[in-house]
Design an enzyme around this catalytic site. Sequence first.
Site, PDB file in Angstrom:
ATOM      1  N   SER A 113      13.054  81.784  40.023  1.00  0.00           N
ATOM      2  CA  SER A 113      11.719  81.212  40.213  1.00  0.00           C
ATOM      3  C   SER A 113      10.713  82.323  40.449  1.00  0.00           C
ATOM      4  O   SER A 113      11.075  83.479  40.688  1.00  0.00           O
ATOM      5  CB  SER A 113      11.718  80.253  41.413  1.00  0.00           C
ATOM      6  OG  SER A 113      11.525  80.983  42.612  1.00  0.00           O
ATOM      7  N   LYS A 114       9.434  81.947  40.405  1.00  0.00           N
ATOM      8  CA  LYS A 114       8.377  82.945  40.614  1.00  0.00           C
ATOM      9  C   LYS A 114       8.480  83.572  41.998  1.00  0.00           C
ATOM     10  O   LYS A 114       7.976  84.665  42.223  1.00  0.00           O
ATOM     11  CB  LYS A 114       7.002  82.277  40.478  1.00  0.00           C
ATOM     12  CG  LYS A 114       6.668  81.882  39.051  1.00  0.00           C
ATOM     13  CD  LYS A 114       5.340  81.163  38.997  1.00  0.00           C
ATOM     14  CE  LYS A 114       5.091  80.617  37.602  1.00  0.00           C
ATOM     15  NZ  LYS A 114       3.956  79.714  37.552  1.00  0.00           N
ATOM     16  N   ARG A 115       9.108  82.874  42.940  1.00  0.00           N
ATOM     17  CA  ARG A 115       9.193  83.394  44.309  1.00  0.00           C
ATOM     18  C   ARG A 115      10.348  84.376  44.485  1.00  0.00           C
ATOM     19  O   ARG A 115      10.428  85.056  45.493  1.00  0.00           O
ATOM     20  CB  ARG A 115       9.333  82.223  45.299  1.00  0.00           C
ATOM     21  CG  ARG A 115       8.033  81.446  45.471  1.00  0.00           C
ATOM     22  CD  ARG A 115       8.199  80.207  46.319  1.00  0.00           C
ATOM     23  NE  ARG A 115       8.989  79.192  45.657  1.00  0.00           N
ATOM     24  CZ  ARG A 115       8.541  78.419  44.652  1.00  0.00           C
ATOM     25  NH1 ARG A 115       7.314  78.567  44.218  1.00  0.00           N
ATOM     26  NH2 ARG A 115       9.316  77.512  44.107  1.00  0.00           N
TER      27      ARG A 115
END
Length: 471
Positions: free
Chosen positions: A227-229
Amino acid sequence: EARHTGGTFVFRIEDTDAQRDSEESFNQIIEALDWLGIDWDEGIRVGGPDGPYRQSERGPIYDDVAKKLLAAGYAYESFSTPEEIEARNVAAGRPKEFGYDGYDRDLTEEQKAAFRAEGRQPALRIRMPDEDITFNDLIRGEITFKAGSVPDYVIVRPNGDPLYTLTNPVDDALMRINVVLRGEDLLSSTPRQIVLYRYLVELGVAKEMPLFGHMPYVMGQGNKKLSKRDPESNLFLHREHGFIKEGLLNYLALLGWSIGPDRDIFTMDEMVKAFDVRDVKANPARFDLDKATAINAEHIRMLEPQDFLDRSVPYLFRAGVVSADSWDALSDREREVLTAAAPLVQTRVRLLGEVAGMVGSLLSDDAYIPPEDDAKKQLKATAGEVLDAAIAALDAVPEDEWKTDHLHETLNKALIEEGGYKPRVAFGPVRVAMSGRRVSPPLFESMEIVGKPLTMQRLEGLRAHLDEIQG
């Protein structure tokens, strides 16, 4: 794919979501592509025949196409609120999250007027055909969505803002895009795109249906979708750690594709020559940081020595081991040390961020470098007598004979042949004295670069601190 086929690579910015899109994220996209060396033929900054290339500047174009779709009956006005759609689903015994039920498809003019009299503004929805939708995915083969599985969907919000379900196909059509490669997560929206494309062809807005290919997911730790995180997905974090663009691009290319059996290392030019999107695997790929780092190390070794130094200097400056962030601005002494150190270090680092630890001791004037914790373990009980023997042997070496090979012979004779120590026990304390580290550039070359006076001071400095370190 564009370069391999001799096609045109178009770069546009999809920024119709005012809540999520910022100038900062726009600048980051540009910076990322610039750093990676990925260039484009049409689009942002370079212009082209189909501008503007930011969706936020193309509002009138979408408005015009939406009106044509509405006039032709391919789209219709929908006044239902999300709450009304949920309530109708519950009343009909369906799950409330079932989605839109087609209620507004055939509203009469009177019904529409009544809604408007209430102050409602309509969204625009595409009328999905009552038939299976089949297409041939470049990566996954033939895919069919059954009739009725995709509800009529919104292309323009009640406030007039176009959604990406409208803007993307319209831009693809007007920019004459004929190959669309997207993430596997967008596969469920592809039947919407295909239906809208059919309508755009009917209206003369599009000339042809593009080919679609859906790229595999990239998984992170624990086989979860990256994910982007996740830090692994942050391009700039990899750059900060010292990935070079050649290494990172090579590794990213291996996520779902390979250039050939038993071959992992290649340049972008080689990839362009060999790439065919039909060879991409449909199965998810896993981001393996260790493998990415190993591939980066290979590309660092392939750099010309001066290129390696030029790229390393900003990392050295950030770590505080040189006086400037560019090669030309360094002092003569710094350039001299780094030029001598480059061939020793370039083959031993995996990331440019590791160079500072390797050359810091060579650039330092410190007479004593306190050893790092893992280096202290190299200091066995015999470290004191080893250092005494090394100091005595090296003290006798004249400065004009202070060369790598002679230093190696001198210490080999004093510590191994005469002292009877094993090589690791013999040279470990000397290495720790020179660098303070367990892993360092080759020992005797380092001693030559640093010179006799500082080498002697460091050996004596470690000897003087040995009791407190081992105590």
